[in-house]
Write a protein that holds these residues in place. Structure first.
Motif, PDB file in Angstrom:
ATOM      1  N   MET A   1       8.493 -28.466  58.801  1.00 17.78           N
ATOM      2  CA  MET A   1       9.566 -27.891  57.987  1.00 17.78           C
ATOM      3  C   MET A   1       9.108 -27.871  56.525  1.00 17.78           C
ATOM      4  O   MET A   1       8.681 -28.887  55.995  1.00 17.78           O
ATOM      5  CB  MET A   1      10.819 -28.750  58.138  1.00 17.78           C
ATOM      6  CG  MET A   1      12.072 -28.129  57.660  1.00 17.78           C
ATOM      7  SD  MET A   1      12.612 -26.634  58.510  1.00 17.78           S
ATOM      8  CE  MET A   1      12.593 -27.122  60.211  1.00 17.78           C
ATOM      9  N   LEU A   2       9.222 -26.720  55.890  1.00 18.84           N
ATOM     10  CA  LEU A   2       8.816 -26.588  54.493  1.00 18.84           C
ATOM     11  C   LEU A   2       9.899 -27.102  53.546  1.00 18.84           C
ATOM     12  O   LEU A   2       9.616 -27.806  52.583  1.00 18.84           O
ATOM     13  CB  LEU A   2       8.520 -25.113  54.190  1.00 18.84           C
ATOM     14  CG  LEU A   2       8.135 -24.767  52.762  1.00 18.84           C
ATOM     15  CD1 LEU A   2       6.838 -25.451  52.359  1.00 18.84           C
ATOM     16  CD2 LEU A   2       8.008 -23.255  52.599  1.00 18.84           C
ATOM     17  N   LEU A   3      11.143 -26.730  53.826  1.00 22.02           N
ATOM     18  CA  LEU A   3      12.272 -27.119  52.973  1.00 22.02           C
ATOM     19  C   LEU A   3      13.426 -27.543  53.862  1.00 22.02           C
ATOM     20  O   LEU A   3      13.762 -26.845  54.810  1.00 22.02           O
ATOM     21  CB  LEU A   3      12.698 -25.926  52.100  1.00 22.02           C
ATOM     22  CG  LEU A   3      13.967 -26.091  51.277  1.00 22.02           C
ATOM     23  CD1 LEU A   3      13.764 -27.112  50.159  1.00 22.02           C
ATOM     24  CD2 LEU A   3      14.400 -24.747  50.689  1.00 22.02           C
ATOM     25  N   GLU A   4      13.997 -28.693  53.522  1.00 20.39           N
ATOM     26  CA  GLU A   4      15.180 -29.143  54.247  1.00 20.39           C
ATOM     27  C   GLU A   4      16.182 -29.704  53.252  1.00 20.39           C
ATOM     28  O   GLU A   4      15.864 -30.578  52.445  1.00 20.39           O
ATOM     29  CB  GLU A   4      14.812 -30.201  55.288  1.00 20.39           C
ATOM     30  CG  GLU A   4      15.966 -30.500  56.211  1.00 20.39           C
ATOM     31  CD  GLU A   4      15.537 -31.217  57.476  1.00 20.39           C
ATOM     32  OE1 GLU A   4      16.394 -31.370  58.349  1.00 20.39           O
ATOM     33  OE2 GLU A   4      14.370 -31.633  57.572  1.00 20.39           O
ATOM     34  N   ILE A   5      17.388 -29.148  53.317  1.00 18.93           N
ATOM     35  CA  ILE A   5      18.491 -29.593  52.472  1.00 18.93           C
ATOM     36  C   ILE A   5      19.524 -30.208  53.393  1.00 18.93           C
ATOM     37  O   ILE A   5      19.978 -29.561  54.339  1.00 18.93           O
ATOM     38  CB  ILE A   5      19.086 -28.416  51.679  1.00 18.93           C
ATOM     39  CG1 ILE A   5      18.014 -27.805  50.775  1.00 18.93           C
ATOM     40  CG2 ILE A   5      20.305 -28.858  50.877  1.00 18.93           C
ATOM     41  CD1 ILE A   5      18.405 -26.494  50.137  1.00 18.93           C
ATOM     42  N   LYS A   6      19.868 -31.469  53.139  1.00 23.15           N
ATOM     43  CA  LYS A   6      20.791 -32.187  54.027  1.00 23.15           C
ATOM     44  C   LYS A   6      22.004 -32.683  53.258  1.00 23.15           C
ATOM     45  O   LYS A   6      21.884 -33.388  52.266  1.00 23.15           O
ATOM     46  CB  LYS A   6      20.090 -33.400  54.647  1.00 23.15           C
ATOM     47  CG  LYS A   6      19.067 -33.070  55.690  1.00 23.15           C
ATOM     48  CD  LYS A   6      18.545 -34.351  56.317  1.00 23.15           C
ATOM     49  CE  LYS A   6      17.704 -34.044  57.528  1.00 23.15           C
ATOM     50  NZ  LYS A   6      17.304 -35.273  58.210  1.00 23.15           N
ATOM     51  N   ASN A   7      23.171 -32.284  53.752  1.00 22.41           N
ATOM     52  CA  ASN A   7      24.450 -32.801  53.266  1.00 22.41           C
ATOM     53  C   ASN A   7      24.555 -32.778  51.746  1.00 22.41           C
ATOM     54  O   ASN A   7      24.889 -33.771  51.104  1.00 22.41           O
ATOM     55  CB  ASN A   7      24.671 -34.227  53.792  1.00 22.41           C
ATOM     56  CG  ASN A   7      24.433 -34.317  55.284  1.00 22.41           C
ATOM     57  OD1 ASN A   7      23.434 -34.888  55.726  1.00 22.41           O
ATOM     58  ND2 ASN A   7      25.311 -33.722  56.075  1.00 22.41           N
ATOM     59  N   LEU A   8      24.318 -31.612  51.184  1.00 20.51           N
ATOM     60  CA  LEU A   8      24.287 -31.436  49.735  1.00 20.51           C
ATOM     61  C   LEU A   8      25.694 -31.304  49.166  1.00 20.51           C
ATOM     62  O   LEU A   8      26.513 -30.541  49.668  1.00 20.51           O
ATOM     63  CB  LEU A   8      23.472 -30.183  49.398  1.00 20.51           C
ATOM     64  CG  LEU A   8      23.294 -29.845  47.927  1.00 20.51           C
ATOM     65  CD1 LEU A   8      22.380 -30.859  47.261  1.00 20.51           C
ATOM     66  CD2 LEU A   8      22.734 -28.440  47.781  1.00 20.51           C
ATOM     67  N   TYR A   9      25.937 -32.042  48.109  1.00 16.94           N
ATOM     68  CA  TYR A   9      27.173 -31.949  47.338  1.00 16.94           C
ATOM     69  C   TYR A   9      26.789 -31.706  45.883  1.00 16.94           C
ATOM     70  O   TYR A   9      25.907 -32.378  45.344  1.00 16.94           O
ATOM     71  CB  TYR A   9      27.979 -33.247  47.406  1.00 16.94           C
ATOM     72  CG  TYR A   9      28.632 -33.503  48.732  1.00 16.94           C
ATOM     73  CD1 TYR A   9      29.986 -33.237  48.923  1.00 16.94           C
ATOM     74  CD2 TYR A   9      27.903 -34.025  49.792  1.00 16.94           C
ATOM     75  CE1 TYR A   9      30.595 -33.484  50.159  1.00 16.94           C
ATOM     76  CE2 TYR A   9      28.490 -34.264  51.022  1.00 16.94           C
ATOM     77  CZ  TYR A   9      29.839 -34.002  51.195  1.00 16.94           C
ATOM     78  OH  TYR A   9      30.426 -34.244  52.408  1.00 16.94           O
ATOM     79  N   LYS A  10      27.442 -30.724  45.251  1.00 12.97           N
ATOM     80  CA  LYS A  10      27.218 -30.479  43.828  1.00 12.97           C
ATOM     81  C   LYS A  10      28.475 -29.891  43.225  1.00 12.97           C
ATOM     82  O   LYS A  10      29.048 -28.936  43.737  1.00 12.97           O
ATOM     83  CB  LYS A  10      26.042 -29.517  43.611  1.00 12.97           C
ATOM     84  CG  LYS A  10      25.714 -29.279  42.154  1.00 12.97           C
ATOM     85  CD  LYS A  10      25.228 -30.559  41.474  1.00 12.97           C
ATOM     86  CE  LYS A  10      24.997 -30.352  39.994  1.00 12.97           C
ATOM     87  NZ  LYS A  10      24.692 -31.626  39.322  1.00 12.97           N
ATOM     88  N   SER A  11      28.903 -30.502  42.136  1.00 10.20           N
ATOM     89  CA  SER A  11      30.066 -30.025  41.378  1.00 10.20           C
ATOM     90  C   SER A  11      29.713 -29.980  39.911  1.00 10.20           C
ATOM     91  O   SER A  11      28.833 -30.703  39.442  1.00 10.20           O
ATOM     92  CB  SER A  11      31.258 -30.970  41.549  1.00 10.20           C
ATOM     93  OG  SER A  11      31.685 -31.014  42.883  1.00 10.20           O
ATOM     94  N   PHE A  12      30.416 -29.136  39.191  1.00 10.58           N
ATOM     95  CA  PHE A  12      30.362 -29.114  37.741  1.00 10.58           C
ATOM     96  C   PHE A  12      31.798 -29.309  37.284  1.00 10.58           C
ATOM     97  O   PHE A  12      32.618 -28.396  37.399  1.00 10.58           O
ATOM     98  CB  PHE A  12      29.786 -27.796  37.222  1.00 10.58           C
ATOM     99  CG  PHE A  12      28.335 -27.611  37.576  1.00 10.58           C
ATOM    100  CD1 PHE A  12      27.341 -28.283  36.877  1.00 10.58           C
ATOM    101  CD2 PHE A  12      27.970 -26.779  38.621  1.00 10.58           C
ATOM    102  CE1 PHE A  12      26.000 -28.113  37.213  1.00 10.58           C
ATOM    103  CE2 PHE A  12      26.633 -26.609  38.961  1.00 10.58           C
ATOM    104  CZ  PHE A  12      25.647 -27.281  38.257  1.00 10.58           C
ATOM    105  N   GLY A  13      32.100 -30.509  36.840  1.00  8.36           N
ATOM    106  CA  GLY A  13      33.481 -30.840  36.500  1.00  8.36           C
ATOM    107  C   GLY A  13      34.337 -30.770  37.754  1.00  8.36           C
ATOM    108  O   GLY A  13      34.013 -31.358  38.784  1.00  8.36           O
TER     109      GLY A  13
END
Length: 190
Positions: free
Chosen positions: A1-13
């Protein structure tokens, strides 16, 4: 696997961009990210590039990367040839061959500041494509290019993308189709 994103959370304010988002990309796989302005396309790129950190979750990347940003990011006082040599060693005759594929024939000695917006955009795209990498991310890479030129550029870009992974960010489904991308992720739907 080249890229794996797991259970990502991102907020701005108070604005949640990603909530438990996961994505994987294998070597040679090509995907497109679509969505309205503010849906998280550029934020996801910044997370992959580690320009910003996730609130939670993990991003694993195990290869080399080339990036074409929405802005040109060229050295305006350098020649076209000098801008390309920054990412790949070549002689002037090889440069001319590459430029012809992006409809920039005869511009190798021209200072970048003297190019039109569309020419700068094609040079930016070419510079990103010729950098040897496992993954190339193209973020609105064909803006400022008229349709007839865009069709030819897309056709020629496919040869540089062969065997490489691609994350293509665009609002234009026709561009996505012409690049042969079958996996489309609509960030409005996550």
């Amino acid at each position: 696997m080249l890229l794996e994103i797991k259970n990502l959370y991102k907020s701005f304010g108070d604005k949640k961009i990603f909530e438990d988002f996961s994505l994987s990309l294998d070597y040679g796989e090509k995907i497109a990210l679509i969505g309205k302005t503010g849906s998280g396309k550029t934020t996801l790129v910044n997370l992959i590039l580690k320009n910003t950190e996730p609130d939670k979750g993990k991003i694993f990347f195990s290869g080399s990367l080339s990036m074409v940003f929405q802005e040109n990011r060229l050295l305006e006082d350098f020649s076209v040839y000098e801008n390309l040599k920054l990412v790949r060693e070549m002689d002037l005759s090889k440069c001319e061959i590459l430029l012809e594929k992006m409809l920039l024939k005869g511009s190798s000695k021209e200072k970048v500041k003297n190019l039109s917006g569309g020419m700068k955009r094609r040079l930016t795209l070419l510079r990103g494509l010729i950098f040897e990498s496992d993954l190339i991310i193209l973020d609105e890479a064909l803006r400022e290019i008229d349709q007839a030129t865009k069709d030819k550029v897309l056709e020629n870009a496919r040869e540089y993308l062969s065997g490489r992974s691609l994350i293509y960010i665009s609002h234009d489904l026709d561009e996505i189709k012409k690049l042969g991308i079958e996996r489309i992720i609509n960030l409005d739907d996550i």
